[in-house]
Design an enzyme around this catalytic site. Structure first.
Site, mmCIF file in Angstrom:
data_model
loop_
_atom_site.group_PDB
_atom_site.id
_atom_site.type_symbol
_atom_site.label_atom_id
_atom_site.label_comp_id
_atom_site.label_asym_id
_atom_site.label_seq_id
_atom_site.Cartn_x
_atom_site.Cartn_y
_atom_site.Cartn_z
ATOM 1 N N GLN A 18 12.169 18.252 -10.266
ATOM 2 C CA GLN A 18 11.506 18.515 -8.993
ATOM 3 C C GLN A 18 12.356 19.659 -8.432
ATOM 4 O OE1 GLN A 18 10.340 19.585 -6.041
ATOM 5 N NE2 GLN A 18 11.951 18.347 -5.086
ATOM 6 N N GLU A 72 22.249 26.548 -6.091
ATOM 7 C CA GLU A 72 22.110 25.743 -4.864
ATOM 8 C C GLU A 72 23.282 24.777 -4.707
ATOM 9 O OE1 GLU A 72 19.508 25.737 -2.415
ATOM 10 O OE2 GLU A 72 18.970 27.641 -3.361
ATOM 11 N N TYR A 131 18.017 18.174 -3.234
ATOM 12 C CA TYR A 131 17.861 18.815 -4.556
ATOM 13 C C TYR A 131 19.229 19.208 -5.108
ATOM 14 C CZ TYR A 131 16.979 22.768 -7.765
ATOM 15 O OH TYR A 131 16.983 23.637 -8.833
HETATM 16 P P1 NDP Z 1 9.448 24.758 -12.316
HETATM 17 O O1 NDP Z 1 9.333 24.019 -11.045
HETATM 18 O O2 NDP Z 1 8.556 25.942 -12.567
HETATM 19 O O3 NDP Z 1 9.236 23.729 -13.530
HETATM 20 C C1 NDP Z 1 9.685 22.414 -13.459
HETATM 21 C C2 NDP Z 1 9.116 21.648 -14.630
HETATM 22 O O4 NDP Z 1 9.581 20.277 -14.561
HETATM 23 C C3 NDP Z 1 7.587 21.573 -14.673
HETATM 24 O O5 NDP Z 1 7.181 21.764 -16.014
HETATM 25 C C4 NDP Z 1 7.303 20.134 -14.246
HETATM 26 O O6 NDP Z 1 6.113 19.616 -14.790
HETATM 27 C C5 NDP Z 1 8.496 19.425 -14.846
HETATM 28 N N1 NDP Z 1 8.723 18.077 -14.306
HETATM 29 C C6 NDP Z 1 8.833 17.729 -13.007
HETATM 30 N N2 NDP Z 1 9.045 16.397 -12.906
HETATM 31 C C7 NDP Z 1 9.077 15.898 -14.173
HETATM 32 C C8 NDP Z 1 9.249 14.592 -14.730
HETATM 33 N N3 NDP Z 1 9.412 13.514 -13.957
HETATM 34 N N4 NDP Z 1 9.228 14.446 -16.080
HETATM 35 C C9 NDP Z 1 9.030 15.512 -16.881
HETATM 36 N N5 NDP Z 1 8.842 16.781 -16.407
HETATM 37 C C10 NDP Z 1 8.862 16.967 -15.067
HETATM 38 O O7 NDP Z 1 10.982 25.194 -12.475
HETATM 39 P P2 NDP Z 1 11.610 26.524 -13.131
HETATM 40 O O8 NDP Z 1 10.974 26.748 -14.440
HETATM 41 O O9 NDP Z 1 11.655 27.594 -12.120
HETATM 42 O O10 NDP Z 1 13.123 26.049 -13.341
HETATM 43 C C11 NDP Z 1 13.526 25.374 -14.529
HETATM 44 C C12 NDP Z 1 14.739 24.534 -14.224
HETATM 45 O O11 NDP Z 1 15.803 25.363 -13.775
HETATM 46 C C13 NDP Z 1 14.537 23.476 -13.145
HETATM 47 O O12 NDP Z 1 15.296 22.355 -13.505
HETATM 48 C C14 NDP Z 1 15.126 24.117 -11.908
HETATM 49 O O13 NDP Z 1 15.570 23.148 -10.988
HETATM 50 C C15 NDP Z 1 16.266 24.916 -12.499
HETATM 51 N N6 NDP Z 1 16.650 26.113 -11.792
HETATM 52 C C16 NDP Z 1 15.716 27.052 -11.500
HETATM 53 C C17 NDP Z 1 16.074 28.206 -10.850
HETATM 54 C C18 NDP Z 1 15.078 29.265 -10.563
HETATM 55 O O14 NDP Z 1 15.408 30.175 -9.787
HETATM 56 N N7 NDP Z 1 13.891 29.235 -11.136
HETATM 57 C C19 NDP Z 1 17.479 28.451 -10.436
HETATM 58 C C20 NDP Z 1 18.393 27.427 -10.890
HETATM 59 C C21 NDP Z 1 17.983 26.304 -11.520
HETATM 60 P P3 NDP Z 1 4.664 19.712 -14.049
HETATM 61 O O15 NDP Z 1 4.035 20.966 -14.553
HETATM 62 O O16 NDP Z 1 3.969 18.473 -14.535
HETATM 63 O O17 NDP Z 1 4.918 19.687 -12.587
HETATM 64 P P1 GDP Z 2 15.567 28.273 -3.127
HETATM 65 O O1 GDP Z 2 16.721 29.220 -3.061
HETATM 66 O O2 GDP Z 2 15.531 27.488 -4.394
HETATM 67 O O3 GDP Z 2 15.435 27.409 -1.937
HETATM 68 O O4 GDP Z 2 14.280 29.232 -3.249
HETATM 69 P P2 GDP Z 2 13.071 29.521 -2.236
HETATM 70 O O5 GDP Z 2 12.347 30.686 -2.794
HETATM 71 O O6 GDP Z 2 12.271 28.289 -1.967
HETATM 72 O O7 GDP Z 2 13.795 29.913 -0.868
HETATM 73 C C1 GDP Z 2 14.709 31.005 -0.791
HETATM 74 C C2 GDP Z 2 15.056 31.257 0.668
HETATM 75 O O8 GDP Z 2 13.906 31.768 1.335
HETATM 76 C C3 GDP Z 2 15.486 30.001 1.443
HETATM 77 O O9 GDP Z 2 16.626 30.298 2.214
HETATM 78 C C4 GDP Z 2 14.308 29.726 2.361
HETATM 79 O O10 GDP Z 2 14.652 29.112 3.608
HETATM 80 C C5 GDP Z 2 13.808 31.148 2.605
HETATM 81 N N1 GDP Z 2 12.417 31.180 3.056
HETATM 82 C C6 GDP Z 2 11.953 31.819 4.164
HETATM 83 N N2 GDP Z 2 10.651 31.588 4.323
HETATM 84 C C7 GDP Z 2 10.250 30.822 3.288
HETATM 85 C C8 GDP Z 2 8.982 30.265 2.904
HETATM 86 O O11 GDP Z 2 7.975 30.431 3.565
HETATM 87 N N3 GDP Z 2 8.958 29.537 1.754
HETATM 88 C C9 GDP Z 2 10.101 29.334 0.994
HETATM 89 N N4 GDP Z 2 9.996 28.635 -0.135
HETATM 90 N N5 GDP Z 2 11.299 29.815 1.348
HETATM 91 C C10 GDP Z 2 11.371 30.562 2.475
#
Ligand code: NDP
Ligand code: GDP
Length: 354
Positions: free
Chosen positions: A85, A129, A151
């Site tokens: 999540q 984070e 988170y």
């Molecule tokens: P997304 O939110 O795009 O993808 C998350 C995935 O997790 C989805 O495929 C979702 O499936 C799946 N999922 C959620 N809950 C469950 C569960 N209970 N069982 C199995 N699968 C589940 O994330 P990102 O691809 O952006 O990120 C990948 C990972 O890296 C995540 O763990 C994220 O927290 C971490 N991360 C990401 C960053 C970023 O900037 N993108 C930065 C640092 C860390 P569904 O499609 O069904 O919802």
């Molecule tokens: P995060 O770093 O994983 O929380 O990535 P996000 O893209 O969700 O948020 C990055 C930053 O953008 C955070 O500090 C948020 O508070 C800020 N932010 C400002 N406005 C928004 C908004 O409308 N949506 C989201 N998601 N973030 C916002």
């Protein structure tokens, strides 16, 4: 069985899509784990045109037995845990669910691995984070943590558990502390894609302004396609370790919005003083483009992240290649194309405003 078998949890997410593509190109058999559901959300894999090359397997991080049985059946050589999540705002509304998936889910994976395939290599998707209210600038592997959301707290448990399994049982378990990484495949809730899709739709219809929260927040934003290469590199080393992946640059949400708008030919003029903005208008037409909404503010926010990826550069030979301007332009152009084509057919989370 093929030699290189990778299991990717969260295959339907942004990173799952880019990592699948990379591993397929490298000749892996890719098992894509998705939540058991009648219709998994495959639009990203569709966009990369790799859907047909992946062996899909159902897996829920909330269920221990299905993880264990799956490991026994496919015996992956590498496991990339990308499932989570992952949306910080949602974790304030759903702290228990977030902890169950993001923290205990990793305990389930590691324990299933220890008891079935302890020789496999494991990657845990940790996050900048965890640095939260940062205690040093820039942040590297030695910077103390100060998480600011349910988170980040859950991810910190998973980070330390990954290290604990490595130290306790000698398992090859790595934690990648990745700073924010974005792409046209980013979830619509995240601010970068929300800005790009909102502005693209605004530029077409000049309708409702894009609602944003804290535009002063600063992030070290890179391109997801670069970051999945770092994940793979971590699992190819002689020994397991933890690495920061980051660009080293930081930009505000405000700067991101200005750059995205400029790619679309919109010149933003902010209203209200810096740090207390109420919105932004289009300089040429005077129409409102962005509106600051208190509902988008978080109970606690991370004000600024800036990573130091020296260790990854030296040990892995990894660097972030796509710069800020290129990333923003890539995302903005993709959303302009989508805005002209109508809502994404395959993106069920596409809700309009994000
Ligand atoms: P997304 O939110 O795009 O993808 C998350 C995935 O997790 C989805 O495929 C979702 O499936 C799946 N999922 C959620 N809950 C469950 C569960 N209970 N069982 C199995 N699968 C589940 O994330 P990102 O691809 O952006 O990120 C990948 C990972 O890296 C995540 O763990 C994220 O927290 C971490 N991360 C990401 C960053 C970023 O900037 N993108 C930065 C640092 C860390 P569904 O499609 O069904 O919802
Ligand atoms: P995060 O770093 O994983 O929380 O990535 P996000 O893209 O969700 O948020 C990055 C930053 O953008 C955070 O500090 C948020 O508070 C800020 N932010 C400002 N406005 C928004 C908004 O409308 N949506 C989201 N998601 N973030 C916002």
């Amino acid at each position: 069985m093929p030699d290189k078998r990778a299991l990717i949890t969260g295959v339907t997410g942004q990173d799952g899509a880019y990592l699948s593509k990379l591993l397929l190109e490298k000749g892996y058999k890719v098992y894509g784990a998705h939540r058991p559901t009648a219709s998994p959300n495959l639009w990203r894999l569709d966009e990369l045109k790799i859907q047909n090359q992946i062996d899909f397997v159902p897996l829920d991080l909330l269920e221990f037995s299905n993880i264990q049985l799956l490991f026994e059946k496919i015996r992956p050589t590498e496991i990339y845990n990308l499932a989570a999540q992952s949306f910080v705002s949602k974790s304030f509304a759903q702290p228990l669910h977030t902890g169950d998936v993001d923290a205990l889910g990793v305990a389930r994976l590691l324990e299933a691995m220890r008891t079935t395939i302890p020789e496999a290599r494991f990657y845990q998707a940790s996050t900048s984070e965890m640095f939260g209210k940062v205690l040093a600038v820039p942040q590297n592997e030695n910077t103390p943590f100060y998480p600011r959301s349910p988170y980040a707290v859950a991810k910190l448990y998973a980070h330390w558990l990954t290290i604990n399994y490595r130290e306790s049982y000698g398992m090859f378990a790595c934690s990648g502390i990745l700073f924010n990484h974005e792409s046209p495949l980013r979830g619509i809730e995240f601010v970068t894609r929300k800005i790009c899709s909102g502005l693209a739709r605004w530029s077409r219809s000049q309708g409702a302004p894009v609602a944003l929260g804290n535009v002063s927040a600063r992030r070290d934003w890179g391109f997801a396609g670069d970051y999945v290469k770092g994940m793979w590199l971590m699992l190819q080393q002689a020994s397991a370790d933890d690495y920061v992946l980051a660009t080293g640059q930081t930009h505000s949400v405000r700067e991101f919005a200005e750059a995205a708008a400029s790619t679309m030919g919109i010149q933003l003029e902010w209203q209200g003083s810096e740090g207390a903005e109420v919105g932004a208008i289009d300089y040429n037409t005077g129409k409102k483009v962005i509106e600051i909404h208190p509902s988008e503010l978080r109970p606690a926010d991370v004000e600024c992240t800036q990573g130091d990826a020296s260790k990854a550069r030296i040990n892995l030979g990894w660097t972030s290649e796509v710069g800020f301007e290129e990333l923003v332009a890539m995302m903005a152009r993709a959303e302009l194309t989508r805005a002209h084509q109508g809502p994404l057919r395959h993106d069920p989370i596409f809700t309009g405003q994000g």
